[in-house]
Design an enzyme around this catalytic site. Structure first.
Site, PDB file in Angstrom:
ATOM      1  N   THR A 145      -5.908  -7.675  -9.654  1.00  0.00           N
ATOM      2  CA  THR A 145      -4.701  -8.421  -9.313  1.00  0.00           C
ATOM      3  C   THR A 145      -3.820  -8.662 -10.533  1.00  0.00           C
ATOM      4  O   THR A 145      -4.295  -9.172 -11.548  1.00  0.00           O
ATOM      5  CB  THR A 145      -5.131  -9.779  -8.716  1.00  0.00           C
ATOM      6  OG1 THR A 145      -6.007  -9.516  -7.619  1.00  0.00           O
ATOM      7  CG2 THR A 145      -3.939 -10.576  -8.241  1.00  0.00           C
ATOM      8  N   GLU A 146      -2.558  -8.279 -10.412  1.00  0.00           N
ATOM      9  CA  GLU A 146      -1.552  -8.479 -11.468  1.00  0.00           C
ATOM     10  C   GLU A 146      -1.990  -7.860 -12.806  1.00  0.00           C
ATOM     11  O   GLU A 146      -1.566  -8.300 -13.865  1.00  0.00           O
ATOM     12  CB  GLU A 146      -1.230  -9.974 -11.659  1.00  0.00           C
ATOM     13  CG  GLU A 146      -0.829 -10.708 -10.378  1.00  0.00           C
ATOM     14  CD  GLU A 146       0.533 -10.311  -9.853  1.00  0.00           C
ATOM     15  OE1 GLU A 146       1.231  -9.524 -10.531  1.00  0.00           O
ATOM     16  OE2 GLU A 146       0.893 -10.780  -8.752  1.00  0.00           O
TER      17      GLU A 146
END
Lengths: 401, 458
Positions: A145-146
Site C-alpha cells: 500500500t502506497e
C-alpha cells in the site's frame, strides 16, 4: 538501452457516510453506497475505460513490444463487480493480451504490514486468489500500500513467496546510487525495483503545470530524456496512480495524446524496450543489496508515512481499529469481518491528515469530508458502534439459565 | 504619506462590541505604513491609549480652532477629560435608559461606565431585533454636524469611516471637501437584527455605501451580503480580514489584559477537573444563535451527562433562552454568567474545553480567535466571516444541530482531536494578524486615490 517499466495503481476505497454519534446503537449502515458508486462511475468514465482502451490499442499496435503492469486493490475489483462490470471486462481484455502483468498487494489496500502480520498475510492471500480468479495470473511481484516499505516488510514479502517488490527510490535510501538498477534485500531472496520518481512525477504531477520550465512535455522530449540515461541505467521504473490519465491530469491537458505517442518515440531507438516488473527481474541482474532502514512511501516530499500516521487522531484511529482485530477474526462472521477490513483501508487514515489541510484547497478534492476532523469523528463513531453494539451482540452466548 | 481622516464610534477600553477593538488593531497596524491618521470619535472617556494616532473627541473640540491649535483634546491628556461632564451617552447596540437612571449613574462621573453597560444589558427585552438607544439618531446626526465642521478645517487625502453610525458624518465630510470616501463594513443591519431591520439604519447603509468610492468588508461573507442587499458593484468592495493580537507579543495579549490589575474574585469556583466545559460568549441575541447552543447542549447531555455549558453575555434573547434551558431540563448543567469582561472573561476562556460560536450571521467574529489564543479549540458556524480564515476548527451550519452535537461530543471525548486541532490552529493563528490587514488597507488607500485622480483628470 534502458528498459521502461510502467506500473499503474488502481484503487478505490469504500468511503463512509457522515456517521454521527446519534446513529451509534441505532444504525449500522456505515458505507456511503451512493457516493462510492458515483465516484467509481466518474473515474471509470474519465480514466479507467478510456485509458484501458488506449493501452489495448497500443499493445495491439506495437505487437507486444509495449507492455505494462497494474496493481488493482481488492476493493476496486469489488467495486467493479458492484458498479461497473464493463470496467472489469476491459481489464480482463488487457490481461488476455499477455502483455500485462498484475502485481500483488493487500486486498483492502491496508497498512496491516505495519502492525498486524497475521492480517497482512491473510489479505495478501485473498488478493492473490482474486487476481487468479479474475485475471488468471498469480502475482510474483509485490507492491505494498502506497509503496510503503522497509527491510522488515521486505522480510514478510519474501516469506510470502514473492520474487521482487516495488519501492520508492527515495534519495536518502539510494545515497550515491541511481534508482535505475535492480537491487536486492540485504538478507532475503527478494529483488527491489526502485521507482524513478523524477521521471515518473514528470508525467504524474508536472505534466500540466504551466509554471514548469519543461512545459509542454511532449513524447519526443520525454523519449530524449530516457535515451540520455544510456549507460547510466538499465531500468526506468515509472510507477504511478492510474488516475494520472484523465483524473489527476485531465483529458484536455493532452495526457492521452502524450501516452499514445510515447511508445513509438521510445521504440524508435532499437536498444530501448518496455518490460513488466517480473520480466525486469528475470532479465536484469541485481546490483547489490539495498537496505531500507526507515519506512518509505511514495507520498509527499517526505516520502514517509506521516500522511497516514502523522498526527494524534490517525494514530488513535489506527490503534482503535487494529485492537478489534483478534476479536473479530476469531468469529465466524464473514459480514463483520468484511466490514472491519474495509475500515482498514488506508484512505480512511489519509482523510484525517492535517499537515496540508486548508479549507477549500485542492487536496480536499480527494476527501469525501469537509475536514480531517470530521473524518476522524466519523471513523471513531463507526468503531464505537461496532465495539458497543455489534461485537457484544455477536459475542453474547445464548442464555441457558 | 497618506493623511487619513478616520471616523469611528468607540475606542478601547470603552467598547460595547468588536468595533472598537478592530479600530485599535487596524490603526496600530496602519501606523507602520506611511499613513497619518486623525481619528474622530463622538467622545473620549479618558484612558484611551493611542500614541500611534491623533484621537479627537469630535463633540468636545471647540469649533473654529485650527488644526495646529494646541488645545486638541488628545487621549494622552486622559485625566482632564475624565472630569468633563458628559451630557449624553449612547451605545449603538443597547437599549434606552431612563433619565433618572442616567442621572444617578453619571453622578459619580465616568467611573460608572461599566455599571451602565451592565444595567443597559440587564434591562428587559424590547420587541425584538437589535436594540438602539432612543437618542442614537440624534447623536449620529450631531456627530455628522461636528465632523463636517472639523473636516473643513483639516488637511487630509481621504476619509475612512467605520460602520453606519459614522456614515452620515463621512458622507457630509466627503461632499464638503471632495475627498475620496472609504466606508468600512464591520456589520450590517441585517446581521444585527435579522428580519426585524430598522429601516432608517438600512437606508443610511444603502445610501452611504452606494456613494462611497471604495467599500471595505471584513469578510467575503459580508461582501456578498452587501452585493445582495444593497446591490453594490462587486469591483468596488474589497475584503480585509480582522487580525488578532498575537498572544504573548504585547501587554495587550488576552493573557495579560489591561484589566489584570483589578482585584475581583472569579465569578465561580473552578470546575472539577473531570467535568468538561463548553463555552458560549457573546450577546444573547438572535444574531449569535444562543438557542442553537441550548439545543446542542440538550443532545450532548444525552451522551456525556457531566458536561458544563457556560453562557456568558447579556441580551434581549436571555429570557427566552433561560426558558428553553428549563424546558430541555438542563438547569443542572447550564450556567449563565452574565456580562463578563477583563480577568473574569479570561478565566472563562481558560476553564473551557471547547468554545462554540453558533452565529446565525457573523460578519467576522473575533472571539474564536481569542479562544484559540487561550489554547481552546473552537466550533464555529459556517455563516461567519472568521470561518474564511480558519481551517483548523470545527465547522457546521448554524441550523445543523445534529452535526454540532456530534462535533461537540467528539471533541470532548477524543483528546487526540483537541490536540491536533490546537497544534494546527496555533500555526494558522500566526498568519492572522493586523499587520496583514494594515498592509492591505494601505494598498486600498493607494488604489482609491489613484482612481480618484484618474476621474479628476478626465
Amino acid at each position: 538501452m534502458p528498459a521502461l517499466c510502467f506500473y499503474f495503481q488502481v484503487h478505490q476505497p469504500f468511503r463512509l457516510r457522515r456517521y454521527r454519534r446519534q446513529s451509534v446503537g441505532y444504525d449500522h449502515q456505515y458505507f456511503d453506497e451512493a457516493k462510492n458508486r458515483a465516484i467509481f462511475s466518474k473515474v471509470a468514465e474519465k480514466c479507467y475505460l478510456p485509458a484501458n482502451r488506449l493501452l489495448l490499442d497500443l499493445i495491439r499496435h506495437h505487437e507486444g513490444r509495449f507492455r505494462v503492469a497494474f496493481s488493482l486493490s481488492g476493493t476496486v475489483i469489488e467495486q467493479m463487480l458492484l458498479y461497473g462490470p464493463e470496467v472489469l471486462a476491459s481489464f480482463q481484455e488487457l490481461a488476455a493480451t499477455g502483455s500485462v502483468e498484475f502485481l500483488g498487494e493487500t486486498f483492502y489496500h491496508s497498512l496491516s504490514a505495519l502492525h498486524d502480520p497475521v492480517e497482512f498475510f491473510d489479505q495478501v492471500e485473498l488478493h492473490r486468489q482474486a487476481v487468479q480468479k479474475y485475471f488468471n495470473q498469480s502475482p510474483r511481484v509485490f507492491r505494498n500500500t502506497e509503496l510503503i516499505y522497509n527491510d522488515e516488510i521486505g522480510r514478510q514479502v519474501a516469506a510470502l513467496g514473492f520474487q521482487a517488490v516495488c519501492a520508492e527510490g527515495a534519495d536518502d535510501i539510494l545515497g550515491w546510487r541511481t534508482p535505475h538498477f535492480i537491487t536486492e534485500h540485504p538478507h532475503e531472496n527478494l529483488k527491489i525495483l526502485t521507482k524513478s520518481y523524477r521521471l515518473a512525477d514528470d508525467i504524474a504531477f508536472r505534466f500540466s503545470n504551466r509554471g514548469w520550465p519543461e512545459w509542454p512535455l511532449t513524447a519526443e522530449k520525454y523519449a530524449g530524456w530516457i535515451h540520455h540515461l544510456n549507460g547510466a541505467g538499465e531500468l526506468v521504473n515509472l510507477f504511478m496512480d492510474y488516475e494520472t490519465f484523465g483524473e489527476h491530469q485531465w483529458e484536455d491537458t493532452g495526457i492521452f495524446q502524450f501516452m499514445r505517442r510515447l511508445p513509438t518515440e521510445i521504440l524508435k531507438h532499437p536498444d530501448n524496450c518496455f518490460v513488466t516488473p517480473s520480466e525486469a527481474v528475470e532479465r536484469l541482474p541485481s546490483h547489490g543489496p539495498l537496505s531500507f532502514s526507515r519506512l518509505v512511501s511514495w507520498a509527499d516530499l517526505e516520502r514517509d508515512v506521516t500522511a497516514w500516521l502523522g498526527n494524534s487522531m490517525q494514530n488513535k484511529a489506527f490503534q482503535a481499529v487494529h485492537e478489534m482485530g483478534p476479536e473479530i477474526r476469531s468469529r465466524n462472521n464473514p459480514e463483520l469481518l468484511e466490514t472491519w477490513r474495509r475500515l482498514l483501508t488506508s484512505d480512511h487514515l489519509y482523510y484525517m491528515c492535517t499537515k496540508w489541510f486548508s479549507d477549500g484547497d485542492v487536496h480536499t478534492y480527494f476527501s469525501p469530508y469537509k475536514s480531517p476532523y470530521e473524518a476522524f469523528l466519523t471513523f471513531m463513531n463507526v468503531i464505537t458502534d461496532i465495539k458497543l453494539h455489534i461485537i457484544p451482540v455477536v459475542a453474547s452466548p445464548p442464555k441457558i439459565f | 504619506m497618506i493623511r487619513v481622516l478616520m471616523l469611528g464610534w468607540e475606542y478601547p477600553p470603552h467598547i460595547s462590541g468588536g468595533l472598537g477593538t478592530a479600530c485599535e488593531g487596524l490603526t496600530k497596524a496602519l501606523a507602520d505604513e506611511p499613513v497619518a491618521i486623525t481619528f474622530l470619535l463622538p467622545r473620549l472617556f479618558g484612558g484611551e491609549q493611542a500614541r500611534h494616532l491623533r484621537l479627537v473627541d469630535a463633540t468636545r473640540r471647540p469649533l473654529g480652532k485650527t488644526a495646529a491649535d494646541e488645545s486638541w483634546d488628545e487621549s494622552r491628556d486622559g485625566t482632564r477629560l475624565k472630569t468633563l461632564p458628559i451630557d449624553s451617552w449612547l451605545m449603538p447596540y443597547l437599549r434606552p435608559l431612563s433619565l433618572a437612571d442616567r442621572e444617578r449613574l453619571w453622578a459619580g462621573g465616568p467611573r460608572g461606565l461599566e455599571e451602565l453597560i451592565h444595567l443597559l444589558q440587564a434591562s428587559e427585552p424590547g420587541s425584538g431585533g437589535a436594540l438602539y438607544g432612543q437618542n442614537l439618531f440624534a447623536e449620529v446626526d450631531r456627530f455628522a454636524e461636528r465632523c463636517l465642521a472639523h473636516a473643513q478645517t483639516l488637511d487630509f487625502d481621504l476619509i475612512h469611516a467605520h460602520d453606519w453610525m459614522t456614515y452620515p458624518a463621512a458622507l457630509a465630510a466627503a461632499k464638503a471637501t471632495g475627498k475620496p470616501l472609504i466606508l468600512h463594513v464591520h456589520s450590517l443591519e441585517t446581521d444585527r437584527s435579522g428580519d426585524a431591520v430598522n429601516t432608517t439604519i438600512s437606508s443610511i447603509e444603502r445610501r452611504a455605501l452606494q456613494q462611497a468610492d471604495t467599500v471595505i468588508a471584513v469578510s467575503h461573507f459580508t461582501k456578498q451580503k452587501i452585493i445582495e442587499i444593497y446591490g453594490l458593484a462587486e469591483k468596488k468592495i474589497f475584503v480585509v480580514y480582522n487580525g488578532v493580537q498575537e498572544p504573548g507579543s504585547s501587554a495587550e495579549s488576552p493573557k495579560a489584559t489591561t484589566w489584570a490589575v483589578e482585584l475581583s474574585p472569579p465569578l465561580s469556583p473552578p470546575p472539577p477537573r473531570d467535568r468538561k466545559t463548553v463555552l458560549f460568549l457573546g450577546r444573547i441575541t438572535f444574531q449569535k444563535g444562543p438557542e442553537y447552543f441550548v439545543e446542542v447542549a440538550a443532545q450532548v447531555a444525552r451522551f456525556i451527562p457531566h458536561v458544563r455549558f457556560v453562557m456568558a453575555g447579556e441580551g434581549d434573547s436571555y429570557p427566552r433562552v433561560r426558558e428553553l434551558v428549563r424546558e430541555r431540563g438542563l438547569e443542572q448543567v447550564f450556567e449563565f454568567e452574565g456580562f463578563v469582561k477583563g480577568r473574569d472573561r479570561d478565566l472563562l476562556f481558560q476553564q473551557a474545553d471547547l468554545y462554540i460560536m453558533p452565529s446565525v450571521s457573523e460578519p467576522f467574529g473575533i472571539t474564536p480567535l481569542e479562544a484559540l489564543c487561550f489554547d481552546v479549540p473552537v466550533l464555529i458556524s459556517r455563516q461567519s466571516g472568521v470561518s474564511e480564515v480558519l481551517s483548523h476548527v470545527l465547522k457546521s451550519d448554524f441550523w445543523d444541530v445534529d452535526e454540532m452535537a456530534d462535533l461537540v461530543v467528539g471533541a470532548l471525548t477524543h483528546g487526540e482531536l483537541r490536540t491536533d486541532l490546537m497544534k494546527m490552529a496555533r500555526q494558522e493563528l500566526k498568519k492572522i494578524n493586523w499587520r496583514v490587514a494594515g498592509r492591505r488597507t494601505f494598498e486600498i488607500y493607494l488604489n482609491t486615490l489613484q482612481m480618484a485622480k484618474s476621474v479628476f483628470e478626465k
